[in-house]
Design an enzyme around this catalytic site. Structure first.
Site, short mmCIF file in Angstrom:
data_model
loop_
_atom_site.label_atom_id
_atom_site.label_comp_id
_atom_site.label_asym_id
_atom_site.label_seq_id
_atom_site.Cartn_x
_atom_site.Cartn_y
_atom_site.Cartn_z
N LYS A 6 0.85 -1.19 0.00
CA LYS A 6 0.00 0.00 0.00
C LYS A 6 0.89 1.25 0.00
CE LYS A 6 -3.86 2.00 2.67
NZ LYS A 6 -4.69 1.88 3.88
N SER A 81 -9.66 1.69 2.99
CA SER A 81 -8.84 2.46 2.09
C SER A 81 -7.81 1.63 1.32
CB SER A 81 -8.11 3.54 2.88
OG SER A 81 -7.25 2.98 3.86
N SER A 105 -9.72 -0.72 7.19
CA SER A 105 -9.17 -0.59 5.82
C SER A 105 -8.47 -1.81 5.26
CB SER A 105 -8.21 0.59 5.76
OG SER A 105 -8.94 1.77 5.63
#
Ligand code: GLN
Length: 405
Positions: A6, A81, A105
């Site tokens: 990420k 997210s 997330s």
């Protein structure tokens, strides 16, 4: 193992944007601890994945570089997210991926994409080199196509790190060894506040089917109560916005990333760099967080939020006196359409109802696939465990996964 990361975790010499214009050209001068550990274990880091700006969101729609598409239905969001990391695994671009979870997330995008996602106990994995959103909630964790892959990655990244004073001095067990396939005698709790009329019928039924399988194999299933559940979203959004407003103060146009051109003085430099660099959701949270921390409202909001956080934690402590883990839905719905919730922040916030409590309490949680709804969209089942007891939730997850196959 081919691993995607990420874009909120620092990799030396790579751009780390956090999905934000304000860090558009920021190059990390060092590796996060998790990156050092993956490299040491011969992991192959293949690329960085898209995300909601500064990890604020549940759909990746709050990203300065565009939305991530759900590979199962490209008109739908992948969750957020960490949507990019979930998709990298779900679409077969990477074997596993790292995400970060402040309020769901990792778990919610895992649910929306039909894969496994684990949020470890707060303190289990070093946050050194993870760009901070809400420091007392954030935790890095793995995504994988199956539970054992997630267990293997956790084993590598977990453990105390002198560079992160909040990382815990707790020994790291061999998580793969804990996947015994045995659930007999295990006490499993179903929090009654989570199974209400508001929960989608199909999701409820899919989870109950799995609970029956557990019962059949000797698990003891009990109803438990988490009375403060109704305050979790409010407490979460007060406390995380407060922490975010403080953490994001460092992006001033002088030290990191984007600097507004032609500013006449320092105030204009700050104002314009931040106004141009941050997106709407990030600005909304900075304003909310600044407000709840302001002298006049600190007692009414921030301090009260802290007290409620403690009560929520105590709910879990009490429940875990009677049971070894809890089973809940991961999300109240399956993957929603792109654009469906983006103009309505409150509805978007409410989609985190089942995940934020684990971050408020600091406990571990995992989401695993649990069948599909009538549209063929994956349903996620969440297992929550005691602090530092990732072994039990991995064991239950692995058991249910073999049933899914
Ligand atoms: N969706 C939640 C939020 O917007 C959770 C985000 C996260 O876990 N990073 O804050």
């Amino acid at each position: 193992m081919v691993i995607a990361i990420k874009d909120v975790i620092c990799i030396k010499g790579k751009m780390v944007t956090c999905g934000s214009r304000i860090l558009e050209h920021f190059e990390s001068p060092y590796d996060a601890t998790v990156i050092q550990r993956l490299n040491r274990a011969d992991g192959i880091i293949i690329g960085q994945t898209n995300m909601d700006e500064f990890a604020m969101g549940s759909s990746t729609e709050n990203c300065a570089y565009g939305v991530v598409l759900n590979p199962i239905d490209e008109t739908r969001v992948p969750g957020g997210s960490s949507g990019g990391s979930a998709v990298a695994v779900a679409a077969g671009m990477a074997w596993t991926a790292l995400g970060s979870d402040t309020g769901g997330s990792i778990r919610q995008p895992a649910a929306f994409c039909g894969i496994v996602g684990l949020k470890p106990t707060y303190g289990r994995v070093s946050r050194y080199g993870l760009v901070a959103f809400a420091s007392s909630f954030d935790q890095i964790g793995p995504f994988g196509g199956c539970v054992s892959d997630v267990a293997r990655v956790l084993k590598v990244i977990a453990g105390h790190d002198p560079c992160d004073s909040t990382s815990a001095q707790v020994p790291v067990p061999d998580y793969v060894k804990s996947l015994t396939g045995d659930v007999s005698g295990l006490r499993i709790g179903l929090p009654k506040e989570y199974y209400t009329e508001a929960l989608d019928r199909e999701i409820n039924d899919a989870i109950m089917k799995k609970v029956d399988v557990l019962r059949l194999h000797g698990a003891i299933v009990k109803e438990v109560s988490l009375p403060y559940t109704e305050y979790t979203i409010a407490a979460y959004y007060i406390l995380t916005t407060a922490e975010a407003s403080s953490n994001l103060a460092r992006y001033d146009g002088a030290r990191y990333g984007r600097r507004a051109k032609g500013a006449k003085d320092v105030i204009e430099l700050y104002t314009r760099s931040r106004s141009e660099g941050f997106g709407d959701e990030v600005k909304r949270r900075i304003m909310l967080g600044t407000y709840v921390l302001s002298a006049g409202y600190y007692e009414a909001y921030y301090r009260k939020g802290q007290k409620v956080r403690r009560l929520i934690k105590e709910d879990f402590d009490k429940a875990f006196q009677d049971v070894d883990c809890l089973i809940t839905p991961t999300s109240p719905t399956t993957a929603f359409k792109i654009g469906e919730k983006v103009d309505d922040p409150l509805t978007m916030y409410l989609s985190d109802i089942y995940t934020v409590s684990a971050n408020l309490a600091g406990i571990p949680g995992i989401s695993i696939p649990c069948g599909k709804d009538h549209q063929g969209l994956p349903i996620g089942l969440q297992i929550l465990g005691k602090q530092f007891d990732e072994e039990t939730i991995l064991r239950v997850a692995d058991f249910l996964e073999s049933d899914e196959r």
